[in-house]
Design a protein around this motif. Structure first.
Motif, mmCIF file in Angstrom:
data_model
loop_
_atom_site.group_PDB
_atom_site.id
_atom_site.type_symbol
_atom_site.label_atom_id
_atom_site.label_comp_id
_atom_site.label_asym_id
_atom_site.label_seq_id
_atom_site.Cartn_x
_atom_site.Cartn_y
_atom_site.Cartn_z
ATOM 1 N N ARG A 82 0.837 -1.209 0.000
ATOM 2 C CA ARG A 82 0.000 0.000 0.000
ATOM 3 C C ARG A 82 0.864 1.248 0.000
ATOM 4 N NH1 ARG A 82 -2.388 -3.347 3.834
ATOM 5 N NH2 ARG A 82 -4.540 -3.962 3.325
ATOM 6 N N ASP A 83 0.473 2.212 -0.804
ATOM 7 C CA ASP A 83 1.110 3.528 -0.708
ATOM 8 C C ASP A 83 0.056 4.600 -0.917
ATOM 9 O OD1 ASP A 83 1.019 4.554 -3.557
ATOM 10 O OD2 ASP A 83 2.171 2.725 -3.913
ATOM 11 N N GLU A 84 0.455 5.823 -0.604
ATOM 12 C CA GLU A 84 -0.454 6.955 -0.790
ATOM 13 C C GLU A 84 0.157 7.928 -1.775
ATOM 14 O OE1 GLU A 84 -1.273 8.312 3.187
ATOM 15 O OE2 GLU A 84 -2.621 6.626 3.551
ATOM 16 N N GLY A 85 0.726 7.345 -2.836
ATOM 17 C CA GLY A 85 1.390 8.159 -3.856
ATOM 18 C C GLY A 85 0.413 8.656 -4.905
ATOM 19 N N SER A 86 0.946 8.885 -6.097
ATOM 20 C CA SER A 86 0.168 9.544 -7.158
ATOM 21 C C SER A 86 -0.849 8.625 -7.823
ATOM 22 C CB SER A 86 1.129 10.093 -8.209
ATOM 23 O OG SER A 86 1.920 9.028 -8.702
ATOM 24 N N GLY A 87 -0.719 7.316 -7.587
ATOM 25 C CA GLY A 87 -1.619 6.383 -8.257
ATOM 26 C C GLY A 87 -1.129 6.044 -9.664
ATOM 27 N N ILE A 88 -1.747 5.037 -10.276
ATOM 28 C CA ILE A 88 -1.356 4.601 -11.622
ATOM 29 C C ILE A 88 -2.406 5.101 -12.615
ATOM 30 C CG2 ILE A 88 -0.869 2.604 -13.096
ATOM 31 C CD1 ILE A 88 -0.069 1.050 -10.592
ATOM 32 N N ASP A 90 -2.956 4.415 -15.844
ATOM 33 C CA ASP A 90 -3.593 3.423 -16.712
ATOM 34 C C ASP A 90 -3.039 2.051 -16.320
ATOM 35 O OD1 ASP A 90 -4.324 1.680 -18.748
ATOM 36 O OD2 ASP A 90 -4.113 3.193 -20.316
ATOM 37 N N VAL A 91 -3.818 1.304 -15.551
ATOM 38 C CA VAL A 91 -3.321 0.036 -15.000
ATOM 39 C C VAL A 91 -3.040 -0.974 -16.123
ATOM 40 C CG1 VAL A 91 -3.883 -1.937 -13.525
ATOM 41 C CG2 VAL A 91 -4.448 0.368 -12.770
ATOM 42 N N ASP A 92 -3.922 -1.040 -17.121
ATOM 43 C CA ASP A 92 -3.692 -1.988 -18.227
ATOM 44 C C ASP A 92 -2.347 -1.723 -18.896
ATOM 45 O OD1 ASP A 92 -6.020 -3.309 -17.785
ATOM 46 O OD2 ASP A 92 -7.177 -2.169 -19.261
ATOM 47 N N ARG A 93 -2.075 -0.448 -19.085
ATOM 48 C CA ARG A 93 -0.813 -0.083 -19.732
ATOM 49 C C ARG A 93 0.365 -0.401 -18.810
ATOM 50 N NH1 ARG A 93 0.377 6.019 -21.552
ATOM 51 N NH2 ARG A 93 -1.054 5.828 -23.286
ATOM 52 N N ALA A 94 0.211 -0.103 -17.520
ATOM 53 C CA ALA A 94 1.283 -0.357 -16.557
ATOM 54 C C ALA A 94 1.603 -1.844 -16.464
ATOM 55 C CB ALA A 94 0.897 0.188 -15.186
ATOM 56 N N LEU A 95 0.612 -2.677 -16.806
ATOM 57 C CA LEU A 95 0.803 -4.131 -16.726
ATOM 58 C C LEU A 95 1.423 -4.706 -17.990
ATOM 59 C CD1 LEU A 95 -2.341 -5.253 -14.769
ATOM 60 C CD2 LEU A 95 0.020 -5.887 -14.251
ATOM 61 N N ARG A 96 1.649 -3.866 -18.993
ATOM 62 C CA ARG A 96 2.298 -4.358 -20.210
ATOM 63 C C ARG A 96 3.796 -4.475 -20.008
ATOM 64 N NH1 ARG A 96 -0.389 -0.361 -24.254
ATOM 65 N NH2 ARG A 96 -2.487 -0.919 -23.578
ATOM 66 N N ASP A 97 4.373 -5.557 -20.511
ATOM 67 C CA ASP A 97 5.828 -5.718 -20.472
ATOM 68 C C ASP A 97 6.470 -4.509 -21.134
ATOM 69 O OD1 ASP A 97 5.606 -8.167 -19.301
ATOM 70 O OD2 ASP A 97 6.090 -9.326 -21.088
ATOM 71 N N GLY A 98 7.445 -3.942 -20.478
ATOM 72 C CA GLY A 98 8.226 -2.876 -21.106
ATOM 73 C C GLY A 98 7.668 -1.491 -20.887
ATOM 74 N N TYR A 99 6.517 -1.373 -20.221
ATOM 75 C CA TYR A 99 5.985 -0.022 -19.976
ATOM 76 C C TYR A 99 6.527 0.518 -18.661
ATOM 77 C CZ TYR A 99 2.966 3.906 -19.071
ATOM 78 O OH TYR A 99 2.506 5.166 -18.786
ATOM 79 N N SER A 100 7.216 1.654 -18.744
ATOM 80 C CA SER A 100 7.740 2.297 -17.538
ATOM 81 C C SER A 100 7.644 3.799 -17.696
ATOM 82 C CB SER A 100 9.206 1.903 -17.315
ATOM 83 O OG SER A 100 9.740 2.651 -16.239
#
Ligand SMILES: Nc1ncnc2c1ncn2[C@@H]1O[C@H](COP(=O)(O)OP(=O)(O)OP(=O)(O)O)[C@@H](O)[C@H]1O
Ligand SMILES: [Mg+2]
Length: 145
Positions: A82-88, A90-100
């Motif tokens: 858990r964190d209280e940062g900026s959030g993600i 686009d989760v689908d995109r964040a879950l793609r290999d190579g997306y950073s």
């Protein structure tokens, strides 16, 4: 799935030393629960990547480790970061290999997802991110211990 009181541990994820502690504690708890070496390593690898995300992208937070069991009596470990940062964004995109978004390899989230049985992301922009993963203990005959 119900939470079992045997091993509920909460650890801070605030600095590099915490990352090491998280790895060690996850390995010890997995050993204590009778996970084989391959499964221990999967869980520790996922924990390492997700804790690093909590620290780097989420600005720090915490992880809880819960011993759980399902309706069939199967034992598992659930790790919740858990964190209280900026959030993600686009989760689908964040879950793609190579997306950073940070010049990383972009393999942490996607790789972690492949290592565990259950994987969920709950995130809200400006509020933070919770990533929860569960690995169920395999049977002794299904792999090396
Ligand atoms: N806790 C988090 N808070 C905010 N954004 C996150 C969080 N976790 C992941 N992300 C976003 O998802 C992206 C993908 O994460 P992932 O772990 O796959 O790659 P990475 O951390 O950039 O690189 P690495 O391969 O070194 O882990 C990140 O670049 C970041 O934008
Ligand atoms: Mg990462």
């Amino acid at each position: 799935m119900s939470t079992d009181e045997r091993a509920t541990v909460s650890l801070p994820v605030r600095n590099d030393a915490d990352l090491m502690t998280v790895r060690q504690r996850v390995r010890t708890l997995a050993q204590e629960l009778g996970f084989g070496l391959v499964q221990q390593t999967k869980l520790v690898t996922a924990a390492s990547e997700l804790a690093r995300n909590t620290l780097i992208h989420g600005g720090g937070g915490s992880v809880t480790v819960d011993a759980v069991s399902d309706a069939q009596g199967r034992d598992g470990l659930t790790l919740t970061f858990r964190d209280e940062g900026s959030g993600i964004t686009d989760v689908d995109r964040a879950l793609r290999d190579g997306y950073s978004t940070a010049g990383g390899l972009g393999m942490g989230l996607s790789g972690s997802k492949r290592l565990v049985h259950e994987f969920s992301v709950d995130t809200a922009l400006g509020e933070g991110t919770t990533v929860s993963v569960t690995l169920w203990r395999g049977h002794a005959s299904h792999g090396p211990r």
